[in-house]
Design a protein around this motif. Structure first.
Motif, mmCIF file in Angstrom:
data_model
loop_
_atom_site.group_PDB
_atom_site.id
_atom_site.type_symbol
_atom_site.label_atom_id
_atom_site.label_comp_id
_atom_site.label_asym_id
_atom_site.label_seq_id
_atom_site.Cartn_x
_atom_site.Cartn_y
_atom_site.Cartn_z
ATOM 1 N N VAL A 134 -6.773 -4.179 -2.607
ATOM 2 C CA VAL A 134 -6.428 -2.769 -2.755
ATOM 3 C C VAL A 134 -5.010 -2.620 -3.296
ATOM 4 O O VAL A 134 -4.751 -1.767 -4.151
ATOM 5 N N ASP A 135 -4.098 -3.467 -2.828
ATOM 6 C CA ASP A 135 -2.718 -3.395 -3.315
ATOM 7 C C ASP A 135 -2.664 -3.697 -4.809
ATOM 8 O O ASP A 135 -1.950 -3.023 -5.569
ATOM 9 N N ARG A 136 -3.423 -4.697 -5.259
ATOM 10 C CA ARG A 136 -3.455 -5.026 -6.689
ATOM 11 C C ARG A 136 -4.076 -3.883 -7.499
ATOM 12 O O ARG A 136 -3.619 -3.572 -8.603
ATOM 13 N N ARG B 219 1.268 6.352 2.952
ATOM 14 C CA ARG B 219 2.338 6.350 1.943
ATOM 15 C C ARG B 219 1.756 6.230 0.537
ATOM 16 O O ARG B 219 2.347 6.681 -0.431
ATOM 17 N N LEU B 220 0.611 5.547 0.429
ATOM 18 C CA LEU B 220 -0.073 5.336 -0.852
ATOM 19 C C LEU B 220 0.784 4.579 -1.852
ATOM 20 O O LEU B 220 0.760 4.856 -3.048
ATOM 21 N N THR B 221 1.534 3.612 -1.361
ATOM 22 C CA THR B 221 2.405 2.832 -2.227
ATOM 23 C C THR B 221 1.938 1.387 -2.312
ATOM 24 O O THR B 221 1.209 0.894 -1.451
ATOM 25 N N VAL B 222 2.365 0.716 -3.360
ATOM 26 C CA VAL B 222 2.123 -0.726 -3.526
ATOM 27 C C VAL B 222 3.064 -1.466 -2.586
ATOM 28 O O VAL B 222 4.276 -1.212 -2.561
ATOM 29 N N LYS B 223 2.522 -2.376 -1.801
ATOM 30 C CA LYS B 223 3.314 -3.078 -0.789
ATOM 31 C C LYS B 223 4.003 -4.331 -1.321
ATOM 32 O O LYS B 223 5.108 -4.658 -0.909
ATOM 33 N N ASP B 224 3.342 -5.049 -2.228
ATOM 34 C CA ASP B 224 3.833 -6.345 -2.704
ATOM 35 C C ASP B 224 4.981 -6.135 -3.698
ATOM 36 O O ASP B 224 4.807 -5.510 -4.749
#
Length: 218
Positions: A34-36, A57-62
């Motif tokens: 999902v992050d990708r 937050r709906l943000t990219v974590k990596d």
């Protein structure tokens, strides 16, 4: 514009419990997927019900994915979009932080004061009389340069997107959990179809964590 709906549901087709509480359905491999997927999109879209229930937050974590976006000439985070007919998004919602650009799509029925409050924290898109007109709202998002769209729920919004013919692809992780409950939200809630049921073409099916990832094209 290309619209991908992504969701995780239980083995019996529920997104969460009847209490609308967030439940862990998938595992680390799916979280990474999902992050990708988020990192590959121009915008991540949710309905206001998801904001009120989960405060995402709906943000990219990596960090590496964020850096790759910058290397590709993009902002470090995709834009965030809330479909919110009555402007119910709290002004202190996590989705309104300055980590990423945020759009809130409202209808003309939203109280003017609420719209003014939200306009201090996000770009407002007004489309529709009583409810957000998704065709007009998505056209406005596209005009703003948001072409690759990821939708993360909830079930009311997903149904409305299918109803308006806006879904190009559906990606669903089906986890091993049974949730049950006639009032628990499903992948596509809303009024439901009684004729002209949308049909999908299965593209891939793979085992992931203790569940399965299914990808359909519309």
């Amino acid at each position: 514009m290309h619209v991908v709906v992504n969701a995780a549901m239980s083995a019996d087709g529920k997104l969460s419990s009847r209490r609308r509480e967030q439940i862990s359905i998938s595992g680390e491999s799916d979280f990474d997927r999902v992050d990708r997927l988020r990192a590959d999109r121009d915008a991540v879209v949710v309905g206001v019900g998801t904001v009120l229930a989960d405060d995402p937050r709906l943000t990219v974590k990596d960090d590496a994915l964020c850096e790759q976006r910058r290397t590709d000439g993009q902002s470090s985070q995709p834009a965030r979009v809330v479909i919110d007919s009555k402007a119910r998004t709290p002004v202190d919602a996590a989705v309104l932080t300055d980590e990423a650009e945020t759009y809130v799509c409202v209808s003309e029925a939203a109280p003017v004061g609420r719209r003014m409050d939200l306009a201090d924290h996000a770009e407002l898109v007004t489309a529709g009389d009583d409810r957000v007109d998704l065709l007009r709202a998505f056209a406005a998002l596209q005009a703003a340069g948001l072409e690759q769209i990821m939708v993360e729920g909830g079930g009311e919004l997903i149904f409305s997107l299918f109803e308006n013919g806006l879904v190009d692809e559906l990606r669903v992780f089906v986890g091993p959990t049974i949730i049950g409950g006639r009032d628990a939200p499903t992948l596509a809630d809303g009024d439901g179809f009684v004729t002209n049921f949308p049909t999908l073409e299965l593209e891939t099916l793979e085992r992931l964590d203790d569940g399965a990832l299914l990808v359909w094209n519309s």
